[in-house]
Design a protein around this motif. Structure first.
Motif, PDB file in Angstrom:
ATOM      1  N   ALA A  38       0.837  -1.197   0.000  1.00 24.18           N
ATOM      2  CA  ALA A  38       0.000   0.000   0.000  1.00 24.18           C
ATOM      3  C   ALA A  38       0.872   1.247   0.000  1.00 24.18           C
ATOM      4  N   GLU A  39       1.926   1.188   0.782  1.00 20.09           N
ATOM      5  CA  GLU A  39       2.881   2.286   0.857  1.00 20.09           C
ATOM      6  C   GLU A  39       3.558   2.516  -0.494  1.00 20.09           C
ATOM      7  N   GLU A  40       3.939   1.383  -1.093  1.00 17.39           N
ATOM      8  CA  GLU A  40       4.593   1.434  -2.411  1.00 17.39           C
ATOM      9  C   GLU A  40       3.656   2.092  -3.441  1.00 17.39           C
ATOM     10  N   ILE A  41       2.414   1.683  -3.429  1.00 23.87           N
ATOM     11  CA  ILE A  41       1.424   2.260  -4.351  1.00 23.87           C
ATOM     12  C   ILE A  41       1.321   3.766  -4.114  1.00 23.87           C
ATOM     13  N   GLY A  42       1.337   4.130  -2.843  1.00 20.92           N
ATOM     14  CA  GLY A  42       1.232   5.542  -2.515  1.00 20.92           C
ATOM     15  C   GLY A  42       2.346   6.362  -3.136  1.00 20.92           C
ATOM     16  N   SER A  43       3.580   5.896  -2.956  1.00 22.43           N
ATOM     17  CA  SER A  43       4.698   6.699  -3.456  1.00 22.43           C
ATOM     18  C   SER A  43       4.765   6.660  -4.977  1.00 22.43           C
TER      19      SER A  43
END
Lengths: 269, 207
Positions: A38-43
């Protein structure tokens, strides 16, 4: 842990919307439970947002506004009667800014020169300098545009409906070399090569589109230190479809018809 | 309709545009046509530009603009400010609609790639800092520069995916390369673009 890592690798394709359907479903299921992804998608979303902003900005025709608002709100709102927002576009402002600055500079220098004639010489030197710098920055702009255009055109080739793919195999002087040409009649040719030996001093690689009539030079090929090259060639639009593509080693500057050893050759699939 | 204006508006002075966009969107959700007009005046250019970049045809791009604002009118309530700015939401929709058109034109009704709407929907809420327009413009410039610095084939893979709506498999097929190579290129390229956005300072570092 390694599984998490593997799925994280899908994040890039996911934010570009380019996963195949099965992969996408799988990834979304995983995403619901994985904070790392989810974090990866965010960045990465920040990158895709920026890509959407990064395209050349163009102003739609003013008539579009009334059409869209009337169609969308069914004409039942006051929307379409509002004066069209005539904000000066920022893009235009930006394009005009350097010119405006140059005019101010020129006007300023002109007045100064008129008042203080003895300093004309100095000012002329300065002006020359300014002009030289302006010319240099224009050159940089032209170069940047050329590079951008080239990449854009190369992409147009890959999206061409008449794309022909030609894989080239290394010949006697360089068996290990490989190359691939992607050719579109209207849009040009994208050419990539690997494992080509460094061209000796005074010699260059030249790429040929071999038609039923004759070989036509596509252009010269410069490799990097590891023998790789990726180039876009504008090929003449009236050229006959290639029966082969070849790379030869030729005298510096290239030649009108091939004379040297063939390093790579291939025919359409 | 619950909009968390407070959370957004305390970020910085440059956020007025996002705050105001969100307010207009809330009004549009309530059926206020002037609010939609205000959003059009602010964003039609960006929406039209990305649409034109994808479909490559002015008439089609205009149709996309209409599709997008029709969707805004119907679905304004779906916007979630924690996932990104109103501008980013509009541009995401624009790209999706434009790619839909491109696929329809290719006459290969492939169910394939994800509509970008889904991508928006599953974005982590922490995701894009729902920051200001200045950051967005700076990001755009950086990503443009970084794109030019990418190896050509990485750049092409990303552009074929993002602007042409091709799936990884379709790109691999088109380039005649193994799927794995294409996947790696897309990932490496995108990570480099991300680095370019973060290494030269982030939104937080702004005065």
């Amino acid at each position: 842990m390694s599984q998490t890592h593997e799925e994280q690798a899908l994040a890039a394709a996911y934010v570009l919307g380019t996963l195949d359907p099965a992969e996408r479903r799988e990834f979304e299921a995983h995403l619901a439970t994985c904070p790392i992804c989810a974090e990866e998608i965010g960045s990465l979303s920040r990158v895709t947002d920026a890509l959407a902003y990064s395209v050349p900005q163009r102003t739609p025709r003013p008539e579009l506004r009334a059409r869209v608002l009337a169609a969308v709100t069914g004409g039942s709102h006051q929307a379409s009667s509002l004066a069209a927002g005539e904000q000066p576009s920022r893009g235009v402002a930006r394009e005009w800014l350097p010119l405006a600055a140059a005019l101010v500079l020129a006007a300023g220098l002109g007045a100064y020169a008129w008042q203080l004639q003895e300093r004309v010489a100095t000012l002329e030197v300065r002006l020359e300098d300014a002009e030289r710098r302006a010319a240099a920055s224009e050159l940089a702009t032209v170069e940047a545009r050329r590079v951008a255009d080239q990449a854009q055109t190369a992409m147009a080739v890959l999206a061409a409906p008449d794309l022909v793919r030609i894989d080239l195999a290394g010949q006697a002087p360089a068996r290990q070399a490989t190359a691939r040409a992607l050719w579109s009649r209207n849009r040009g040719m994208v050419f990539t090569a690997t494992d080509l030996p460094l061209a000796p001093e005074g010699r260059v690689y030249q790429v040929w589109v071999v038609t039923a009539n004759a070989p036509v030079s596509a252009g010269l090929l410069t490799t990097d230190a590891s023998g790789r090259a990726a180039v876009f060639f504008n090929t003449p639009p009236d050229i006959a479809p290639p029966v082969a593509v070849a790379v030869t080693l030729e005298p510096a500057g290239g030649v009108p018809a091939p004379t040297g050893d063939r390093f790579l050759i291939g025919t359409p699939l | 309709m619950m909009w968390r204006f407070a959370a957004v508006s305390t970020r910085s002075g440059a956020d007025w545009r996002q705050t105001d966009d969100a307010a207009q969107l809330a009004r549009a959700a309530g059926g206020d046509g002037t609010a939609l007009a205000a959003l059009y005046d602010r964003h039609a250019r960006g929406v039209y530009s990305i649409a034109l970049r994808v479909v490559g045809d002015e008439a089609d791009a205009e149709d996309v603009v209409q599709d997008v604002f029709a969707q805004v009118w119907r679905q304004a309530g779906r916007y979630d400010p924690s996932r990104g700015t109103v501008a980013a939401w509009l541009l995401t929709m624009a790209r999706t609609r434009a790619i839909d058109r491109l696929r329809a034109r290719r006459a290969r009704p492939d169910s394939s790639a994800a509509p970008a709407d889904d991508v928006w929907a599953t974005r982590a809420a922490s995701a894009a800092d729902p920051a200001d327009a200045l950051t967005a413009e700076r990001d755009a410039q950086r990503v443009r520069d970084a794109l030019h610095e990418l190896p050509m084939l990485q750049r092409l893979a990303i552009e074929l995916a993002y602007f042409e709506g091709l799936t990884q498999s379709q790109i691999a097929e088109r380039l005649g390369e193994p799927l794995g190579t294409v996947k790696t290129r897309i990932r490496l390229g995108l990570l480099k673009l991300r680095d370019a956005l973060s290494e030269r300072g982030t939104a937080g570092g702004m005065a």
